[in-house]
Design a protein around this motif. Structure first.
Motif, PDB file in Angstrom:
ATOM      1  N   UNK A  68       8.772  74.367 108.063  1.00  0.00           N
ATOM      2  CA  UNK A  68      10.053  74.283 107.363  1.00  0.00           C
ATOM      3  C   UNK A  68      10.205  75.430 106.374  1.00  0.00           C
ATOM      4  N   UNK A  69       9.095  75.822 105.742  1.00  0.00           N
ATOM      5  CA  UNK A  69       9.136  76.955 104.827  1.00  0.00           C
ATOM      6  C   UNK A  69       9.486  78.238 105.581  1.00  0.00           C
ATOM      7  N   UNK A  70       8.926  78.413 106.776  1.00  0.00           N
ATOM      8  CA  UNK A  70       9.247  79.594 107.567  1.00  0.00           C
ATOM      9  C   UNK A  70      10.728  79.621 107.932  1.00  0.00           C
ATOM     10  N   UNK A  71      11.274  78.471 108.314  1.00  0.00           N
ATOM     11  CA  UNK A  71      12.701  78.418 108.632  1.00  0.00           C
ATOM     12  C   UNK A  71      13.539  78.790 107.415  1.00  0.00           C
ATOM     13  N   UNK A  72      13.118  78.309 106.241  1.00  0.00           N
ATOM     14  CA  UNK A  72      13.843  78.638 105.018  1.00  0.00           C
ATOM     15  C   UNK A  72      13.727  80.120 104.686  1.00  0.00           C
ATOM     16  N   UNK A  73      12.558  80.700 104.915  1.00  0.00           N
ATOM     17  CA  UNK A  73      12.369  82.125 104.631  1.00  0.00           C
ATOM     18  C   UNK A  73      13.340  82.961 105.454  1.00  0.00           C
ATOM     19  N   UNK A  74      13.453  82.661 106.739  1.00  0.00           N
ATOM     20  CA  UNK A  74      14.384  83.399 107.591  1.00  0.00           C
ATOM     21  C   UNK A  74      15.814  83.275 107.079  1.00  0.00           C
TER      22      UNK A  74
ATOM     23  N   UNK B 289      13.564  75.728 121.555  1.00  0.00           N
ATOM     24  CA  UNK B 289      13.028  75.736 120.193  1.00  0.00           C
ATOM     25  C   UNK B 289      13.649  76.875 119.379  1.00  0.00           C
ATOM     26  N   UNK B 290      13.853  78.003 120.042  1.00  0.00           N
ATOM     27  CA  UNK B 290      14.460  79.149 119.377  1.00  0.00           C
ATOM     28  C   UNK B 290      15.871  78.812 118.892  1.00  0.00           C
ATOM     29  N   UNK B 291      16.658  78.189 119.759  1.00  0.00           N
ATOM     30  CA  UNK B 291      18.020  77.814 119.385  1.00  0.00           C
ATOM     31  C   UNK B 291      18.003  76.827 118.228  1.00  0.00           C
ATOM     32  N   UNK B 292      17.038  75.889 118.252  1.00  0.00           N
ATOM     33  CA  UNK B 292      16.910  74.931 117.154  1.00  0.00           C
ATOM     34  C   UNK B 292      16.632  75.646 115.841  1.00  0.00           C
ATOM     35  N   UNK B 293      15.729  76.612 115.877  1.00  0.00           N
ATOM     36  CA  UNK B 293      15.408  77.359 114.661  1.00  0.00           C
ATOM     37  C   UNK B 293      16.620  78.122 114.151  1.00  0.00           C
ATOM     38  N   UNK B 294      17.439  78.645 115.038  1.00  0.00           N
ATOM     39  CA  UNK B 294      18.583  79.454 114.633  1.00  0.00           C
ATOM     40  C   UNK B 294      19.737  78.601 114.111  1.00  0.00           C
ATOM     41  N   UNK B 295      19.916  77.425 114.670  1.00  0.00           N
ATOM     42  CA  UNK B 295      21.121  76.646 114.383  1.00  0.00           C
ATOM     43  C   UNK B 295      20.910  75.474 113.440  1.00  0.00           C
ATOM     44  N   UNK B 296      19.653  75.087 113.190  1.00  0.00           N
ATOM     45  CA  UNK B 296      19.400  73.909 112.344  1.00  0.00           C
ATOM     46  C   UNK B 296      19.810  74.168 110.905  1.00  0.00           C
ATOM     47  N   UNK B 297      20.304  73.131 110.262  1.00  0.00           N
ATOM     48  CA  UNK B 297      20.593  73.180 108.835  1.00  0.00           C
ATOM     49  C   UNK B 297      19.350  72.716 108.081  1.00  0.00           C
ATOM     50  N   UNK B 298      18.854  73.562 107.179  1.00  0.00           N
ATOM     51  CA  UNK B 298      17.733  73.199 106.314  1.00  0.00           C
ATOM     52  C   UNK B 298      18.229  73.270 104.872  1.00  0.00           C
ATOM     53  N   UNK B 299      17.299  73.111 103.948  1.00  0.00           N
ATOM     54  CA  UNK B 299      17.670  73.196 102.535  1.00  0.00           C
ATOM     55  C   UNK B 299      18.264  74.563 102.205  1.00  0.00           C
ATOM     56  N   UNK B 300      17.913  75.585 102.991  1.00  0.00           N
ATOM     57  CA  UNK B 300      18.415  76.948 102.754  1.00  0.00           C
ATOM     58  C   UNK B 300      19.660  77.259 103.578  1.00  0.00           C
ATOM     59  N   UNK B 301      20.192  76.272 104.300  1.00  0.00           N
ATOM     60  CA  UNK B 301      21.394  76.513 105.085  1.00  0.00           C
ATOM     61  C   UNK B 301      21.099  76.727 106.559  1.00  0.00           C
ATOM     62  N   UNK B 302      21.943  77.518 107.221  1.00  0.00           N
ATOM     63  CA  UNK B 302      21.822  77.763 108.652  1.00  0.00           C
ATOM     64  C   UNK B 302      21.801  79.266 108.891  1.00  0.00           C
ATOM     65  N   UNK B 303      21.231  79.672 110.026  1.00  0.00           N
ATOM     66  CA  UNK B 303      21.239  81.090 110.386  1.00  0.00           C
ATOM     67  C   UNK B 303      22.497  81.454 111.166  1.00  0.00           C
ATOM     68  N   UNK B 304      22.608  80.970 112.400  1.00  0.00           N
ATOM     69  CA  UNK B 304      23.725  81.353 113.261  1.00  0.00           C
ATOM     70  C   UNK B 304      24.153  80.166 114.116  1.00  0.00           C
ATOM     71  N   UNK B 305      25.433  80.164 114.483  1.00  0.00           N
ATOM     72  CA  UNK B 305      25.872  79.377 115.639  1.00  0.00           C
ATOM     73  C   UNK B 305      25.558  80.220 116.873  1.00  0.00           C
TER      74      UNK B 305
END
Length: 947
Positions: free
Chosen positions: A624-630, A730-746
């Motif tokens: 989750x930290x890695x997803x937030x870092x991105x 999994x890649x799409x999940x990482x790109x589109x999921x909402x975390x505490x830091x928001x989202x990357x891309x649709x």
């Protein structure tokens, strides 16, 4: 050696050199240390033995061998023998270090590292010897839940934890064990808590008890939970509960350097270290940027400095940056410009950002400063000066302690010792030493004051508008008049919003400190907004923004501590509704407003990739930290582009290029990171590539654009289809999921072969056959249209090269003009039907004469003429391709230039409207009638009259 004889000693240059043929053992140490003089006089042959040890750096192997020689294993009183051996060892190490340091053979790092090694070795030896005695009597402590043998875990705090121990330091320890239970196998069983408390007391006694041989280390246990009032040893469960319920701010600073010093090689220690990091990490390092620590450190330091000033007897009074009288304390650690101030400057970066950047979770002070400099958080020149001052102060600290082996940080009072210290530091006299010292102290104090000076005192002129009387209806007229005087067009509406904010549950729930900061910021916001042309709109955006950040005291602290950030917030909120919404959704971007250089610098994409890659690797155990870092890095870089855009520094093309390059970099980094999360992966590096279409493919990405992508692989392993399909999901999940830091891309993958009905990932050979129309399953014309704006953007470069070659081959196929024209015109009609415009405005994108007409025209020209003109296959964007078609004579060159200019104008208008918060780009027809007419004229020239 007597003090009177001291002046006859040769002046020690810094660093000095060991004489080639010393007249006696320890020539430098015995010249300057009265403590070592007494040791040499009391123990025959002692100086010669120590001289032998001083001939080389002391490591753990030497410590172990020498301890074995000193420890009497046949002694009846084993603990007494342990004490004697450790004390004799410590005195030899001390003497050898003094000689190596003063002779110039040892660096500061060697001195502090050797003392740290000695402390760790002494703790481990004492636990080993005492533990054997206790186990014979009480048995082995067994964990109640695990059923495993437990060990005492000793955590070194402070300079011991940071491997920065000075030569006469005490050691700060905390005793932990991981599980309650009882001892088993001994005649007198105890609870685990009793056992470890007993072991801890005897450990302290073994190290700190003063015998005829001296002591090993003074031991300070006051950093444990509840200090002297708390249990000597506590379980990890108790520690975690304490942090949650009672943990105080200063304890966060203390635990930054906390490090397990018992045998790290044992399986038990490895497990406990991991558990301890899980417990202490969230307490010390906040997940968000924590600017609240600035005021907390400021308050703590004021207490420390005041204590040091009291001990200074009021000598050398002077004023600090706040105008208060400060004594120039003789204490080089706690006084003005001392060691502690450098440590606080380093720690503030860790506490603010360590929750998001694992690279800042290092312990030694100078390593922290270097890491902060590498991240652009502090100027490299400032780090160099602080490093120089730190080394000077630490070396002076050691020389003060060498004289009597005393834990002192105060400059000496007697002339003899002043000369002694000056000579050890390489100065002719004490005055020269003090001059150099004060220069360093002034520099350190200045930097500390710049970092921690209180910026919350000033109130703007409009402070009277926001006060308790605002709730009183009797003061409505006064408040309305004040707002009107400040330039607000609708004072009643603004006053209503202000009252709603003050009455809101969020405001009422704020702590007293947060409410004071909030009040200050509201007044500053009223002042800043009043200077804008649309003050009412700006203050409304400010209030929305404050509502979003009010629960995060750290954001309130940041804006309170850095008024320049508040000014940039005001500019951002005023300039663009989209920018205001973006900052409100991602308030962590406030941090970006502090870096003036980054706000105007060109992006360095290799450096960006390297920095983010390092952060991702440091957080490799925290998905989750890695997803937030991105997300944090993407949002930050996007925000930098946005700020430069709002300042008019970038054209629309430059903005699109930067956002596209950023998306490429983030996709590449995400690919690398996610592949490591695929448990079924069958190779170290995936044979997998991402191909971009649409806006990303044409490098025309906007701030909130979707990513149109497809996934290709070239791997004949039988597991490959399933592995890469899982990888893509999994890649799409990482790109589109909402975390505490928001989202990357649709992400839109419908342009893959066979659209939504097709496979998520496609083997390259299958993709080639599909595009080349080999077989029954073949690409449609519109898919070749899409290919005109496609490019490899991330992943395997070899697959990328093959894709680009295939794309060129497809685009260069010979095509009949008539059927191609009919296909594209029909597709244009379907697009128009799906985007009806019921308004009287001109839709810049979808109406006839708009951007879609231009894009379809370019695609038709590329597909029809690339067979004869290979340069048309270059993915250079619509503007460049139009001009190229005009130069090649495929269309009228004047018309091509006019339509290219129209396309640029449409994109600029669309961009501005998006920043103003409009999702559909529509403008009055007469504002761009000429441009639309040029586009329609070119359409008719190429396709015939529109239907």
């Amino acid at each position: 050696m007597t003090d009177s004889a001291l002046s006859a000693q040769p002046f020690l240059q810094a660093p000095a050199r060991v004489p080639e043929a010393p007249a006696a053992a320890l020539p430098f140490a015995l010249a300057y240390s009265r403590y070592l003089q007494r040791q040499a006089q009391a123990r025959e042959g002692w100086a010669e033995r120590v001289q032998a040890g001083a001939g080389h750096p002391i490591d753990v192997t030497w410590l172990s061998a020498r301890f074995t020689e000193l420890f009497d294993t046949k002694a009846v009183e084993v603990e007494t023998a342990l004490k004697r051996a450790l004390r004799l060892l410590r005195n030899e190490v001390f003497g050898a270090l003094v000689e190596r340091d003063l002779s110039g053979a040892a660096t500061l790092d060697e001195v502090t590292g050797t003392m740290t090694d000695l402390a760790e070795f002494a703790v481990r030896m004492a636990i080993s010897v005492i533990g054997q005695e206790l186990s014979a009597l009480h048995g082995q402590p067994i964990g109640q839940s695990s059923g495993e043998v437990q060990e005492l875990v000793v955590v070194g705090m402070g300079k011991l934890g940071g491997r920065e121990l000075n030569v006469s330091s005490d050691i700060d320890l905390i005793f932990l064990y991981d599980d309650d239970g009882d001892t088993q196998g001994g005649p007198r069983p105890l609870s685990n808590h009793e056992y470890f408390t007993k072991l801890g007391r005897r450990l302290i006694n073994a190290l700190a008890d003063v015998t005829e041989d001296g002591y090993v280390f003074r031991v300070d246990m006051r950093l444990r939970p509840n200090g002297d009032a708390g249990p000597l040893a506590c379980s990890l469960g108790m520690l975690e509960e304490y942090f949650v319920v009672q943990g105080r701010e200063w304890e966060r600073y203390a635990w930054i350097k906390g490090r397990v010093i018992t045998d790290p090689a044992s399986p038990h220690a490895a497990r406990v270290i991991q558990q301890l990091e899980r417990v202490t990490g969230p307490f010390v390092f906040r997940r968000y940027l924590d600017y609240g620590v600035i005021s907390a450190i400021r308050a703590l330091h004021a207490q420390i400095r005041n204590e040091a000033a009291k001990r200074s007897n009021g000598a050398n009074q002077q004023r600090d940056s706040t105008g208060h009288l400060q004594a120039r304390s003789p204490n080089i650690k706690l006084g003005r410009g001392g060691i502690r101030e450098i440590e606080f400057v380093a720690q503030v970066f860790q506490l603010i950002r360590g929750g998001q950047d694992f690279g800042l979770r290092v312990r030694p002070t100078l390593e922290v400063l270097r890491a902060a400099s590498e991240r652009g958080l502090i100027d490299a020149e400032a780090v160099a000066r602080l490093t120089e001052a730190y080394r000077f102060l630490r070396q002076l600290e050691h020389r003060l302690q060498y004289i009597e082996d005393a834990q002192t940080h105060n400059l000496p009072g007697s002339p003899e010792d002043q000369l002694r210290v000056a000579r050890m530091m390489g100065f002719d006299d004490y005055a020269a030493l003090v001059t150099k010292l004060e220069a360093y102290q002034d520099e350190v104090a200045q930097h500390f004051d710049q970092t921690f000076s209180d910026k919350q005192d000033s109130q703007p002129p409009c402070a009277a508008v926001w006060h308790a009387d605002l709730l009183d209806e009797e003061h409505t007229e006064t408040a309305r008049a004040q707002l009107a005087e400040l330039g607000y067009a609708n004072p009643d509406s603004v006053l209503e919003r202000l009252r709603a904010t003050r009455n809101s549950p969020r405001y009422r729930a704020l702590s007293e400190v947060s409410r004071q900061r909030f009040d200050l910021l509201i007044n500053r916001a009223l002042d800043h907004a009043s200077r804008q042309t649309d003050a009412d709109v700006t203050i409304a955006r400010f209030l929305d923004f404050f509502d979003a950040i009010s629960r995060r005291s750290s954001y309130l602290s940041l804006l309170s501590e850095y008024p320049q950030a508040m000014e940039r917030v005001a500019h951002t909120l005023h300039a663009s509704r989209w920018a205001a919404d973006y900052l409100t959704r991602h308030p962590q971007l406030l941090d970006e407003l502090l870096d003036v250089e980054a706000l105007s610098a060109e992006p360095d994409w290799p450096a960006f990739r390297a920095r983010v890659r390092d952060r991702l690797q440091a957080a490799s155990d925290h998905v989750e930290m890695q997803m937030d870092i991105l997300r944090q890095e993407h949002h930050a870089e996007t925000f930098r582009v946005l700020l430069q855009d709002l300042q008019g520094m970038l054209s629309v093309e430059h903005i699109s290029d930067r956002l596209s390059d950023l998306a490429d970099a983030v996709l590449d980094l995400t690919l690398e990171t996610v592949w490591q999360q695929v448990t079924t992966r069958h190779r170290e590096v995936p044979r997998f590539a991402v191909v971009a279409y649409g806006r990303l493919g044409g490098k025309e990405l906007g701030y909130a654009s979707d990513l149109d992508v497809i996934f290709l692989y070239d791997d004949d392993d039988e597991r490959a289809p399933d592995v890469y399909a899982s990888f893509a999901r999994k890649l799409i999940t990482w790109l589109t999921s909402h975390t505490a830091a928001g989202m990357l891309f649709d992400v839109d993958t419908r342009l893959r072969p066979n659209g939504a009905a097709g496979l998520m990932v496609t083997h390259f050979e299958a993709f080639r056959r599909y595009q080349m129309r080999e077989g029954d399953n073949a690409a449609w014309v519109w898919e070749h249209q899409a290919l005109t704006r496609a490019r490899f953007c991330a992943g395997d470069a070899e697959i990328g090269e093959r894709f680009e070659a295939l794309r060129t081959a497809v685009l260069r196929q010979a095509r009949e003009p008539g059927p191609l024209r009919d296909e594209i015109v029909a597709m244009r009609e379907r697009v128009a039907e799906g985007h009806a415009n019921p308004t009287g405005l001109f839709d810049l994108k979808h109406d006839r004469g708009g951007m879609v007409d231009i894009e379809f025209t370019v695609q038709f020209l590329v597909l029809l003429h690339s067979a004869a003109h290979a340069e048309l296959t270059l993915n250079k964007g619509n503007i460049a391709l139009l001009r190229m078609a005009g130069e090649l004579g495929l269309i009228d060159a004047t018309a091509a230039a006019q339509v290219a200019d129209a396309y640029r104008d449409f994109r600029a208008r669309q961009h501005k409207l998006r920043l103003d918060g409009q999702s559909v780009a529509r403008v009055p027809v007469d504002t761009c009638a000429d441009e639309a007419a040029h586009v329609r004229a070119l359409w008719e020239q190429v396709f015939g009259p529109a239907q």
